[in-house]
Scaffold this motif. Structure first.
Motif, PDB file in Angstrom:
ATOM      1  N   GLU A   1      45.119  57.883 -10.297  1.00  0.00           N
ATOM      2  CA  GLU A   1      43.711  57.858  -9.895  1.00  0.00           C
ATOM      3  C   GLU A   1      43.071  56.506 -10.167  1.00  0.00           C
ATOM      4  OE1 GLU A   1      41.888  61.208 -11.812  1.00  0.00           O
ATOM      5  OE2 GLU A   1      42.652  62.614 -10.315  1.00  0.00           O
ATOM      6  N   LEU A   2      43.526  55.813 -11.204  1.00  0.00           N
ATOM      7  CA  LEU A   2      43.006  54.472 -11.475  1.00  0.00           C
ATOM      8  C   LEU A   2      43.446  53.477 -10.411  1.00  0.00           C
ATOM      9  CD1 LEU A   2      43.366  54.163 -15.355  1.00  0.00           C
ATOM     10  CD2 LEU A   2      41.261  53.867 -14.054  1.00  0.00           C
ATOM     11  N   TYR A   3      44.653  53.673  -9.845  1.00  0.00           N
ATOM     12  CA  TYR A   3      45.143  52.749  -8.819  1.00  0.00           C
ATOM     13  C   TYR A   3      44.502  53.007  -7.452  1.00  0.00           C
ATOM     14  CZ  TYR A   3      48.856  51.398 -12.092  1.00  0.00           C
ATOM     15  OH  TYR A   3      49.548  50.939 -13.176  1.00  0.00           O
ATOM     16  N   ASP A   4      43.837  54.116  -7.288  1.00  0.00           N
ATOM     17  CA  ASP A   4      43.189  54.439  -6.017  1.00  0.00           C
ATOM     18  C   ASP A   4      42.115  53.385  -5.716  1.00  0.00           C
ATOM     19  OD1 ASP A   4      41.524  55.465  -3.978  1.00  0.00           O
ATOM     20  OD2 ASP A   4      42.012  57.520  -4.534  1.00  0.00           O
ATOM     21  N   PRO A   5      42.224  52.682  -4.581  1.00  0.00           N
ATOM     22  CA  PRO A   5      41.249  51.617  -4.259  1.00  0.00           C
ATOM     23  C   PRO A   5      39.803  52.091  -4.284  1.00  0.00           C
ATOM     24  CG  PRO A   5      43.107  51.556  -2.746  1.00  0.00           C
ATOM     25  CD  PRO A   5      43.262  52.803  -3.546  1.00  0.00           C
ATOM     26  N   ASP A   6      39.556  53.351  -3.927  1.00  0.00           N
ATOM     27  CA  ASP A   6      38.186  53.866  -3.925  1.00  0.00           C
ATOM     28  C   ASP A   6      37.611  53.960  -5.330  1.00  0.00           C
ATOM     29  OD1 ASP A   6      38.209  54.122  -1.180  1.00  0.00           O
ATOM     30  OD2 ASP A   6      38.929  56.190  -1.228  1.00  0.00           O
ATOM     31  N   ASN A   7      38.503  54.058  -6.333  1.00  0.00           N
ATOM     32  CA  ASN A   7      38.041  54.188  -7.714  1.00  0.00           C
ATOM     33  C   ASN A   7      37.990  52.863  -8.464  1.00  0.00           C
ATOM     34  OD1 ASN A   7      37.873  57.006  -7.418  1.00  0.00           O
ATOM     35  ND2 ASN A   7      40.029  57.271  -7.979  1.00  0.00           N
ATOM     36  N   MET A   8      38.729  51.870  -7.962  1.00  0.00           N
ATOM     37  CA  MET A   8      38.823  50.593  -8.673  1.00  0.00           C
ATOM     38  C   MET A   8      37.472  49.892  -8.795  1.00  0.00           C
ATOM     39  SD  MET A   8      42.339  48.899  -7.248  1.00  0.00           S
ATOM     40  CE  MET A   8      43.930  49.679  -7.485  1.00  0.00           C
ATOM     41  N   ASN A   9      36.625  50.070  -7.807  1.00  0.00           N
ATOM     42  CA  ASN A   9      35.345  49.379  -7.811  1.00  0.00           C
ATOM     43  C   ASN A   9      34.217  50.240  -8.366  1.00  0.00           C
ATOM     44  OD1 ASN A   9      36.328  46.947  -6.607  1.00  0.00           O
ATOM     45  ND2 ASN A   9      36.435  48.042  -4.652  1.00  0.00           N
ATOM     46  N   ASN A  10      34.590  51.281  -9.077  1.00  0.00           N
ATOM     47  CA  ASN A  10      33.600  52.170  -9.676  1.00  0.00           C
ATOM     48  C   ASN A  10      33.717  52.057 -11.195  1.00  0.00           C
ATOM     49  OD1 ASN A  10      32.094  54.312 -10.692  1.00  0.00           O
ATOM     50  ND2 ASN A  10      32.636  55.693  -9.006  1.00  0.00           N
ATOM     51  N   PRO A  11      32.926  51.179 -11.817  1.00  0.00           N
ATOM     52  CA  PRO A  11      33.044  50.946 -13.262  1.00  0.00           C
ATOM     53  C   PRO A  11      32.865  52.203 -14.097  1.00  0.00           C
ATOM     54  CG  PRO A  11      31.655  49.281 -12.237  1.00  0.00           C
ATOM     55  CD  PRO A  11      31.888  50.337 -11.207  1.00  0.00           C
ATOM     56  N   ASP A  12      31.942  53.063 -13.688  1.00  0.00           N
ATOM     57  CA  ASP A  12      31.707  54.288 -14.462  1.00  0.00           C
ATOM     58  C   ASP A  12      32.940  55.182 -14.442  1.00  0.00           C
ATOM     59  OD1 ASP A  12      29.132  53.571 -15.139  1.00  0.00           O
ATOM     60  OD2 ASP A  12      28.264  54.477 -13.343  1.00  0.00           O
ATOM     61  N   TYR A  13      33.591  55.253 -13.301  1.00  0.00           N
ATOM     62  CA  TYR A  13      34.802  56.072 -13.209  1.00  0.00           C
ATOM     63  C   TYR A  13      35.911  55.500 -14.091  1.00  0.00           C
ATOM     64  CZ  TYR A  13      38.648  58.740 -11.206  1.00  0.00           C
ATOM     65  OH  TYR A  13      39.738  59.566 -11.042  1.00  0.00           O
TER      66      TYR A  13
END
Length: 283
Positions: free
Chosen positions: A134-146
């Protein structure tokens, strides 16, 4: 080399790595009260620590080390590595980050990690894969809170499961690593001849079991798999760069039987020799 870092809290930094090289010549940071967590997504990672001890990570492995343990050298034995690096500076951690760790015994975790010298490597597990996929998912990489939440999830996982996590034994003495790297070079020469594990063990004065274990740790495959792969890569180059027929190329890489050569080539390159040549010409 590609890297992108995220400072998710003072004292906590996450870096994504995509590296295509064999040697890493940049000065290696050391010292301080810093915990380093690495996850290998693809490729292989090699690190030599003070005391002539080499550690290896393969796909899915997770490592924890302290920067107070002196790194002498680090590299990438098969020429590429993709993964994630998390640095936690125990002296600089923001109190807001510590306050978020509800349910995590922060001091107990620190004391447990202080015993990790120089490095501990854990085997792949579905729980570890879930956290990092889930950390490698590009949609999540730019979400600091996530990313903050996922780092906390990782720390919680360490607290609850570290004692049960399976450790790998991927560390070897420098003299052993040197011999196995010489063996790898031998496997890349005289491709028309057959080389047995017994021949290599006698030549380099190392047991067959040690060759297999150390070779797989460094390169992620057995010596025979490596030689087959190197032969097929050499054949692929000859198919593109020369006009020799397929049977002659097969003989140059140790296959007297054209059918066996075609099968071996397809196993590695996922195309027959003729299909591979045609496809590359069209490209």
């Amino acid at each position: 080399m590609f890297s992108k870092s995220y400072s998710i809290y003072p004292g906590v930094k996450v870096t994504l790595l995509d590296i295509h090289m064999y040697h890493y010549d940049k000065e290696i940071a050391s010292g301080g009260n810093v915990i380093e967590i690495n996850h290998c997504y693809q490729g292989r990672y090699e690190c030599e620590f003070e005391g002539d001890c080499f550690y290896y990570m393969g796909e899915g492995n997770l490592s924890v080390s302290r920067l107070s343990a002196t790194k002498i050298h680090q590299g990438f034995p098969i020429g590429y590595y993709a993964g994630m690096n998390i640095l936690i500076d125990l002296d600089q951690c923001d109190q807001r980050f510590i306050a978020l760790m509800t349910g995590i015994d922060y001091m107990q975790l620190i004391e447990r990690w202080k015993t990790i010298l120089p490095c501990k490597i854990f085997e792949e597990s579905k729980e570890i894969s879930h956290i990092f996929d889930e950390l490698y998912d590009p949609d999540n990489m730019n979400n600091p809170d996530y990313m903050k939440l996922k780092v906390l999830e990782l720390l919680m996982f360490f607290q609850n499961h570290q004692e049960k996590m399976k450790h790998t034994q991927l560390h070897f003495a420098k003299v052993q690593v040197k011999k196995v790297k010489q063996i790898k070079s031998s496997l890349e020469t005289d491709l028309e001849s057959e080389i047995t594990l017994a021949d290599l063990a006698e030549q380099y004065q190392i047991s067959e079991s040690s060759i297999k274990r150390c070779f797989h740790a460094i390169y992620g495959m057995s010596p025979s798999q490596y030689r087959k792969r190197f032969r097929m890569q050499t054949a692929a180059r000859l198919l593109i760069e020369t006009e020799q027929n397929v049977a002659d190329i097969g003989m140059q890489v140790g296959y007297l039987n054209p059918s066996k050569f075609a099968n071996a080539f397809s196993d590695v390159m996922h195309l027959s020799p003729k299909e591979y040549r045609i496809e590359k010409i069209i490209q």
